[in-house]
Design a protein around this motif. Structure first.
Motif, PDB file in Angstrom:
ATOM      1  N   VAL A   6      46.789  56.133  34.879  1.00  0.00           N
ATOM      2  CA  VAL A   6      46.838  54.760  34.386  1.00  0.00           C
ATOM      3  C   VAL A   6      46.252  53.793  35.412  1.00  0.00           C
ATOM      4  O   VAL A   6      45.774  52.719  35.065  1.00  0.00           O
ATOM      5  N   THR A   7      46.240  54.198  36.698  1.00  0.00           N
ATOM      6  CA  THR A   7      45.608  53.366  37.727  1.00  0.00           C
ATOM      7  C   THR A   7      44.175  53.039  37.321  1.00  0.00           C
ATOM      8  O   THR A   7      43.778  51.873  37.238  1.00  0.00           O
ATOM      9  N   PHE A   8      43.407  54.077  37.040  1.00  0.00           N
ATOM     10  CA  PHE A   8      42.001  53.888  36.645  1.00  0.00           C
ATOM     11  C   PHE A   8      41.898  53.154  35.312  1.00  0.00           C
ATOM     12  O   PHE A   8      41.059  52.274  35.130  1.00  0.00           O
ATOM     13  N   VAL A   9      42.779  53.517  34.386  1.00  0.00           N
ATOM     14  CA  VAL A   9      42.737  52.904  33.052  1.00  0.00           C
ATOM     15  C   VAL A   9      42.951  51.393  33.160  1.00  0.00           C
ATOM     16  O   VAL A   9      42.252  50.598  32.538  1.00  0.00           O
ATOM     17  N   LYS A  10      43.907  51.006  33.990  1.00  0.00           N
ATOM     18  CA  LYS A  10      44.205  49.579  34.138  1.00  0.00           C
ATOM     19  C   LYS A  10      43.017  48.839  34.759  1.00  0.00           C
ATOM     20  O   LYS A  10      42.666  47.735  34.336  1.00  0.00           O
ATOM     21  N   ALA A  11      42.381  49.480  35.742  1.00  0.00           N
ATOM     22  CA  ALA A  11      41.200  48.880  36.370  1.00  0.00           C
ATOM     23  C   ALA A  11      40.052  48.781  35.367  1.00  0.00           C
ATOM     24  O   ALA A  11      39.340  47.777  35.303  1.00  0.00           O
ATOM     25  N   ILE A  35      35.312  54.558  39.259  1.00  0.00           N
ATOM     26  CA  ILE A  35      34.642  53.283  38.970  1.00  0.00           C
ATOM     27  C   ILE A  35      33.128  53.440  39.129  1.00  0.00           C
ATOM     28  O   ILE A  35      32.345  52.959  38.312  1.00  0.00           O
ATOM     29  N   LYS A  36      32.727  54.161  40.178  1.00  0.00           N
ATOM     30  CA  LYS A  36      31.293  54.414  40.404  1.00  0.00           C
ATOM     31  C   LYS A  36      30.711  55.241  39.266  1.00  0.00           C
ATOM     32  O   LYS A  36      29.597  54.987  38.806  1.00  0.00           O
ATOM     33  N   GLU A  37      31.499  56.245  38.819  1.00  0.00           N
ATOM     34  CA  GLU A  37      31.014  57.102  37.732  1.00  0.00           C
ATOM     35  C   GLU A  37      30.800  56.317  36.444  1.00  0.00           C
ATOM     36  O   GLU A  37      29.979  56.685  35.609  1.00  0.00           O
ATOM     37  N   GLU A  38      31.531  55.233  36.288  1.00  0.00           N
ATOM     38  CA  GLU A  38      31.360  54.382  35.110  1.00  0.00           C
ATOM     39  C   GLU A  38      30.102  53.520  35.234  1.00  0.00           C
ATOM     40  O   GLU A  38      29.741  52.817  34.307  1.00  0.00           O
ATOM     41  N   GLY A  39      29.490  53.543  36.405  1.00  0.00           N
ATOM     42  CA  GLY A  39      28.241  52.816  36.597  1.00  0.00           C
ATOM     43  C   GLY A  39      28.395  51.475  37.282  1.00  0.00           C
ATOM     44  O   GLY A  39      27.423  50.742  37.462  1.00  0.00           O
ATOM     45  N   VAL A  73      34.623  45.218  43.227  1.00  0.00           N
ATOM     46  CA  VAL A  73      33.689  45.890  42.314  1.00  0.00           C
ATOM     47  C   VAL A  73      32.912  44.853  41.517  1.00  0.00           C
ATOM     48  O   VAL A  73      33.480  43.897  41.000  1.00  0.00           O
ATOM     49  N   GLN A  74      31.614  45.078  41.410  1.00  0.00           N
ATOM     50  CA  GLN A  74      30.794  44.218  40.561  1.00  0.00           C
ATOM     51  C   GLN A  74      30.554  44.925  39.237  1.00  0.00           C
ATOM     52  O   GLN A  74      30.104  46.078  39.203  1.00  0.00           O
ATOM     53  N   LYS A  75      30.867  44.247  38.143  1.00  0.00           N
ATOM     54  CA  LYS A  75      30.688  44.871  36.828  1.00  0.00           C
ATOM     55  C   LYS A  75      29.210  45.074  36.545  1.00  0.00           C
ATOM     56  O   LYS A  75      28.407  44.148  36.644  1.00  0.00           O
ATOM     57  N   THR A  76      28.870  46.305  36.196  1.00  0.00           N
ATOM     58  CA  THR A  76      27.491  46.662  35.879  1.00  0.00           C
ATOM     59  C   THR A  76      27.503  47.436  34.568  1.00  0.00           C
ATOM     60  O   THR A  76      28.190  48.452  34.465  1.00  0.00           O
ATOM     61  N   GLU A  77      26.803  46.928  33.578  1.00  0.00           N
ATOM     62  CA  GLU A  77      26.776  47.620  32.279  1.00  0.00           C
ATOM     63  C   GLU A  77      25.989  48.910  32.429  1.00  0.00           C
ATOM     64  O   GLU A  77      24.955  48.947  33.078  1.00  0.00           O
ATOM     65  N   ALA A  78      26.503  49.965  31.805  1.00  0.00           N
ATOM     66  CA  ALA A  78      25.835  51.264  31.885  1.00  0.00           C
ATOM     67  C   ALA A  78      24.487  51.215  31.163  1.00  0.00           C
ATOM     68  O   ALA A  78      24.323  50.495  30.200  1.00  0.00           O
ATOM     69  N   ILE A 110      40.183  55.857  28.363  1.00  0.00           N
ATOM     70  CA  ILE A 110      39.246  56.468  29.312  1.00  0.00           C
ATOM     71  C   ILE A 110      37.933  56.836  28.620  1.00  0.00           C
ATOM     72  O   ILE A 110      36.873  56.837  29.234  1.00  0.00           O
ATOM     73  N   LEU A 111      37.992  57.143  27.346  1.00  0.00           N
ATOM     74  CA  LEU A 111      36.778  57.563  26.637  1.00  0.00           C
ATOM     75  C   LEU A 111      35.813  56.391  26.495  1.00  0.00           C
ATOM     76  O   LEU A 111      36.189  55.326  26.002  1.00  0.00           O
ATOM     77  N   LYS A 112      34.565  56.615  26.893  1.00  0.00           N
ATOM     78  CA  LYS A 112      33.550  55.554  26.778  1.00  0.00           C
ATOM     79  C   LYS A 112      33.400  55.071  25.341  1.00  0.00           C
ATOM     80  O   LYS A 112      33.240  53.888  25.086  1.00  0.00           O
ATOM     81  N   GLU A 113      33.456  56.012  24.393  1.00  0.00           N
ATOM     82  CA  GLU A 113      33.203  55.675  22.986  1.00  0.00           C
ATOM     83  C   GLU A 113      34.358  54.884  22.367  1.00  0.00           C
ATOM     84  O   GLU A 113      34.189  54.274  21.316  1.00  0.00           O
ATOM     85  N   ILE A 114      35.522  54.944  22.968  1.00  0.00           N
ATOM     86  CA  ILE A 114      36.657  54.174  22.454  1.00  0.00           C
ATOM     87  C   ILE A 114      36.960  53.033  23.421  1.00  0.00           C
ATOM     88  O   ILE A 114      36.752  51.877  23.102  1.00  0.00           O
TER      89      ILE A 114
END
Lengths: 81, 78, 282
Positions: free
Chosen positions: A19-24, A54-58, A76-81, C31-35
């Motif tokens: 949930v740490t990552f999910v919340k971020a 966060i990096k993996e999300e781009g 973190v700077q938001k960067t659209e994938a 967590i899923l990108k698509e959701i």
């Protein structure tokens, strides 16, 4: 140093993995492209995993600040994938 | 000729009609089965006259209701 | 000491606010990108109606409740019978004799107390169907008889509601998704219900419970995809499952330009009931 213009902050010290990552991730979703989020997290598992995820999300990790109380602030700077 | 029937390649004699294919494939209750040839519906009336050609793709679409058993068949759900 | 940082004028960004409990409950979705958070919010705002709390409706209802679909309607006139329990996994032995909608509601709320469940303990007919489906974003057909399937199709087409159609029998199942203006409806494929006993519905047909589970879960997946916008729906395609052969196939479905309900040549303007086939062997 005070070089970032933080748009929003999120505290993920009150939750545990994953949930740490999910919340971020949710907090980042709220930002516009280019805006900056400061993520306040605990040492250990969060600081090992959240920056990488966060990096993996781009997104761009600008800085990891180690606070005196043992917590971290991830900038973190938001960067659209 | 080779045609594709319900996803499987099959060899049949040239000139085979859809009606003859339905018989050869032992399709159950054929009058209630919808047939498509190359992704186009074929009416029941056209089955006898429609000859199949090399490469044609035929699908049989079946009514499927529910797996009820006799004592429950008037119920509203599966 | 914390590093001093410049902060922009702080303002509340509440549109995406989840509680920590919600973040945890739905973390695998978010967590899923698509959701992601947006998709989860869409699920939480969505309204799905499930017609039939049986073999198909049971797994679909459980998964949609677990997914956090905010409002779930469940319609069924029947009560739980011992013979239902082989496949209708939303009901328990202790529920025998209770209205299925009540048992289904209790199971859904036990999984996820955050959602709202509306129950319709009645048969769906041409009289009530339009008013019931009007409030929902997506309809899931979990009925077992052809008159009901045609009624749901016609009403959804006329009310411009997307819906998932499915059928199961023995070791096989199939489903398709209708989206207004985007693909064929059930009546494009099948013109009329078959006469009673013409196809094996009431007679000599059983079904494996897990087949109902597979197809019902696929219907739930169609609802989740429709709501979140993820992926490609089964519009213009029929997905068939043959459990004995362990085979899934997708068959393209064309539109019928002469369809009695969804074409410009429409002859059906209001929903109507076919006679419910009653079984000789009853």
């Amino acid at each position: 140093m005070a070089e970032f213009r933080i748009t929003d902050t999120v505290d993920i010290t009150d939750v545990v993995c994953p949930v740490t990552f999910v919340k971020a991730k949710v907090a980042l979703e709220e930002l516009e492209e280019g805006e900056i989020l400061s993520i306040h997290m605990n040492d250990g598992e969060p600081v090992q995993n959240v920056p990488r995820s966060i990096k993996e999300e781009g997104h761009r990790v600008l800085k990891l600040i180690h606070n005196d109380d043992g917590t971290y602030d991830l900038i973190v700077q938001k960067t659209e994938a | 000729m080779t045609i594709v029937v319900a996803g499987e390649r099959k060899e049949y004699a040239d000139g085979l009609t859809v009606e003859e294919l339905i018989e050869a494939e032992k399709v159950e209750t054929p009058q209630y089965v919808t047939v498509t040839v190359n992704d186009t519906f074929l009416s029941n009336a056209e089955r006898a006259s429609r000859s199949l050609q090399e490469g044609d793709i035929v699908e049989f679409l079946y009514f499927m209701g529910g797996g009820t058993i006799p004592s429950l068949c008037a119920s509203n759900d599966l | 000491m914390r590093m001093p940082v410049l902060r922009a004028a702080s303002f509340e960004r509440n549109s995406m606010a989840f509680t920590n409990e919600q973040l945890e409950r739905y973390s695998r979705h978010i967590i899923l990108k698509e959701i992601g958070p947006k998709g989860q919010k869409k699920l939480m705002k969505a309204k799905v109606l499930i017609i039939g709390a049986g073999g198909l409706g049971a797994p679909a209802a459980l998964y949609l409740a677990a997914a956090g679909v905010g409002t779930i309607g469940i319609a069924d006139a029947d009560s739980v019978d011992l013979s239902n329990l082989q496949r209708q996994v939303i009901h328990s032995t202790a529920d025998i004799g209770r209205p299925k909608v009540e048992s289904a509601r209790d199971s859904m709320l036990a999984i996820n107390p955050e959602i709202t469940v509306h129950t319709y303990h009645e048969y769906i007919t041409s009289e009530n169907i339009s008013a019931i489906i009007r409030d929902y974003d997506f309809i899931l057909d979990g009925t077992d008889n052809f008159p009901a399937k045609f009624l749901i199709n016609d009403a959804c087409v006329l009310e411009e509601k997307p819906f998932s159609h499915a059928g199961i029998i023995r070791f096989e199942g199939q489903l398709m998704t209708y989206v207004p203006g985007e693909g064929p409806c059930y009546r494009c494929v099948f013109k009329e219900p078959p006469p009673k006993d013409a196809v094996p519905t009431c007679r000599e047909a059983g079904v494996v419970g897990a087949v109902a589970g597979v197809i019902g879960c696929l219907q739930a997946m169609e609802a989740v995809k429709y709501i979140t916008g993820a992926g490609d729906l089964l519009t213009g395609r029929l997905l068939t499952y043959n459990a004995l052969r362990s085979q899934f196939r997708t068959v393209p479905l064309p539109r019928d330009s002469h369809c009695a309900v969804c074409s410009y040549e429409r002859t059906i303007h209001v929903p109507f009931d076919y006679e419910l086939p009653t079984c000789d062997l009853k």
